[in-house]
Design a protein around this motif. Structure first.
Motif, PDB file in Angstrom:
ATOM      1  N   TYR A   1       7.624   7.118   0.881  1.00 51.59           N
ATOM      2  CA  TYR A   1       6.642   6.025   0.958  1.00 51.59           C
ATOM      3  C   TYR A   1       7.134   4.797   0.209  1.00 51.59           C
ATOM      4  CZ  TYR A   1       2.828   8.441   3.306  1.00 51.59           C
ATOM      5  OH  TYR A   1       2.060   9.068   4.252  1.00 51.59           O
ATOM      6  N   THR A   2       7.721   4.997  -0.948  1.00 47.40           N
ATOM      7  CA  THR A   2       8.227   3.875  -1.739  1.00 47.40           C
ATOM      8  C   THR A   2       9.386   3.184  -1.024  1.00 47.40           C
ATOM      9  OG1 THR A   2       7.530   4.974  -3.772  1.00 47.40           O
ATOM     10  CG2 THR A   2       9.166   3.222  -3.992  1.00 47.40           C
ATOM     11  N   TYR A   3      10.287   3.966  -0.452  1.00 44.25           N
ATOM     12  CA  TYR A   3      11.441   3.405   0.253  1.00 44.25           C
ATOM     13  C   TYR A   3      10.989   2.483   1.384  1.00 44.25           C
ATOM     14  CZ  TYR A   3      15.703   3.042   3.017  1.00 44.25           C
ATOM     15  OH  TYR A   3      16.772   2.555   3.715  1.00 44.25           O
ATOM     16  N   TRP A   4      10.158   3.015   2.295  1.00 43.71           N
ATOM     17  CA  TRP A   4       9.761   2.229   3.462  1.00 43.71           C
ATOM     18  C   TRP A   4       8.870   1.071   3.095  1.00 43.71           C
ATOM     19  CZ3 TRP A   4      12.786   2.145   7.287  1.00 43.71           C
ATOM     20  CH2 TRP A   4      13.577   3.264   7.562  1.00 43.71           C
ATOM     21  N   GLY A   5       7.988   1.261   2.122  1.00 43.84           N
ATOM     22  CA  GLY A   5       7.158   0.138   1.670  1.00 43.84           C
ATOM     23  C   GLY A   5       7.995  -0.977   1.067  1.00 43.84           C
ATOM     24  N   SER A   6       9.000  -0.599   0.278  1.00 42.57           N
ATOM     25  CA  SER A   6       9.854  -1.614  -0.360  1.00 42.57           C
ATOM     26  C   SER A   6      10.728  -2.344   0.658  1.00 42.57           C
ATOM     27  CB  SER A   6      10.715  -0.981  -1.452  1.00 42.57           C
ATOM     28  OG  SER A   6      11.701  -0.140  -0.874  1.00 42.57           O
ATOM     29  N   LYS A   7      10.907  -1.754   1.844  1.00 40.82           N
ATOM     30  CA  LYS A   7      11.681  -2.395   2.917  1.00 40.82           C
ATOM     31  C   LYS A   7      10.793  -3.228   3.838  1.00 40.82           C
ATOM     32  CE  LYS A   7      15.670  -0.403   2.018  1.00 40.82           C
ATOM     33  NZ  LYS A   7      16.849  -1.126   1.630  1.00 40.82           N
TER      34      LYS A   7
ATOM     35  N   GLU B   1       0.839  -1.205   0.000  1.00 45.68           N
ATOM     36  CA  GLU B   1       0.000   0.000   0.000  1.00 45.68           C
ATOM     37  C   GLU B   1       0.874   1.255   0.000  1.00 45.68           C
ATOM     38  OE1 GLU B   1      -4.003  -0.567   2.457  1.00 45.68           O
ATOM     39  OE2 GLU B   1      -2.227  -1.117   3.630  1.00 45.68           O
ATOM     40  N   SER B   2       1.950   1.209   0.760  1.00 43.33           N
ATOM     41  CA  SER B   2       2.874   2.346   0.812  1.00 43.33           C
ATOM     42  C   SER B   2       3.538   2.570  -0.533  1.00 43.33           C
ATOM     43  CB  SER B   2       3.951   2.119   1.876  1.00 43.33           C
ATOM     44  OG  SER B   2       3.371   2.008   3.139  1.00 43.33           O
ATOM     45  N   VAL B   3       3.952   1.486  -1.171  1.00 44.27           N
ATOM     46  CA  VAL B   3       4.596   1.590  -2.481  1.00 44.27           C
ATOM     47  C   VAL B   3       3.602   2.146  -3.505  1.00 44.27           C
ATOM     48  CG1 VAL B   3       5.657   0.291  -4.375  1.00 44.27           C
ATOM     49  CG2 VAL B   3       6.291  -0.217  -1.992  1.00 44.27           C
ATOM     50  N   ALA B   4       2.372   1.656  -3.473  1.00 46.40           N
ATOM     51  CA  ALA B   4       1.354   2.144  -4.414  1.00 46.40           C
ATOM     52  C   ALA B   4       1.069   3.626  -4.193  1.00 46.40           C
ATOM     53  CB  ALA B   4       0.069   1.330  -4.275  1.00 46.40           C
ATOM     54  N   TYR B   5       0.981   4.039  -2.933  1.00 50.26           N
ATOM     55  CA  TYR B   5       0.756   5.452  -2.635  1.00 50.26           C
ATOM     56  C   TYR B   5       1.964   6.280  -3.088  1.00 50.26           C
ATOM     57  CZ  TYR B   5      -0.384   9.695   0.023  1.00 50.26           C
ATOM     58  OH  TYR B   5      -0.655  10.986   0.402  1.00 50.26           O
TER      59      TYR B   5
END
Length: 185
Positions: free
Chosen positions: A171-177, A122-126
Motif C-alpha cells: 500500500y505504501t509503495y503504490w500510494g507513494s507512486k 489514503e493508501s500511504v496512511a493505510y
C-alpha cells in the motif's frame, strides 16, 4: 453479454486505459530485447519450439515486459493472484489473505483493504496503519522472523506478521507512486 453491453464495457476500458498509468510502467518492468533480465526470465521460464535459437526467441517476444523478472520490489507482493488470470497482474495484492489476521488485528483494519482508495495519500496512511500492526506482532516474544513461512495449515504469528508487513509495504509503495487502489472483490 449483449453486444451493446460489450461495446459499453469496451468504451469504459478504453477510457480507463487513457487516464491511467499501467503498473508495469510505474514499476519499470524489464523489457525483452532491451533488458538482459527480461531476456533471461523469458528463456528460463517458458518453453519454446525445439530448434529455436535464443535470438529468434528474443526477437519473437521483443517489447514484452516481465514483472516476474523483478526481485525485491514492494510493488510486487508475495501474496498475489496476478498469475492466475483474474484480469490482474503480479502487482496486485491478494487482500483476502488479510483474513488470516482477524484474530490479531481489529476487523476494521482488514475490512478497509476493500475500500476504494482514490487519493494516493489514503493508501500511504493505510500502509502505515498496517505497518504498525505488523511491527506490534513482530515485537511479540513468540514471533520468530527467522522461521520458514507456511510450513503448517494454520498461519503462525510469524506468517500473520508477514502478511501485514507485505500489505503495508505494498500500500505504501503504490500510494507513494501516485496510484489509487481499487479494492477488487
Amino acid at each position: 453479454m449483449k453486444q451493446s453491453e460489450s461495446e459499453g464495457f469496451e468504451k469504459v476500458r478504453d477510457r480507463w486505459d487513457e487516464i491511467t498509468y499501467p503498473s508495469w510502467k510505474t514499476i519499470d518492468a524489464p523489457v525483452v530485447g532491451t533488458d538482459k533480465a527480461a531476456d533471461e526470465y523469458l528463456l528460463e521460464n517458458f518453453k519454446f519450439e525445439e530448434g529455436m535459437s535464443r535470438e529468434d526467441i528474443i526477437a519473437l517476444h521483443k517489447g514484452k515486459s516481465f514483472l516476474g523478472a523483478i526481485q525485491g520490489c514492494d510493488g510486487i507482493p508475495f501474496y498475489s493472484n496476478g498469475t492466475l488470470g483474474y484480469d490482474v497482474d503480479e502487482t496486485s495484492f491478494r487482500g483476502e489473505v488479510l483474513r488470516f489476521c482477524e484474530d490479531v488485528v481489529e476487523e476494521e483494519l482488514i475490512a478497509y483493504a476493500w475500500s476504494e482508495l482514490l487519493a494516493p495519500e489514503e493508501s500511504v496512511a493505510y500502509g502505515k496503519r498496517l505497518q504498525r500492526a505488523a511491527d506490534t506482532l513482530k515485537a511479540r516474544k513468540e514471533c520468530d522472523s527467522s522461521a520458514k513461512l507456511w510450513q503448517t495449515d494454520e498461519p503462525t504469528i510469524n506468517e500473520k506478521a508477514h502478511i501485514l508487513d507485505v500489505a503495508a509495504r505494498w500500500y505504501t509503495y503504490w500510494g507513494s507512486k501516485g496510484h489509487a487502489i481499487h479494492g477488487y472483490f
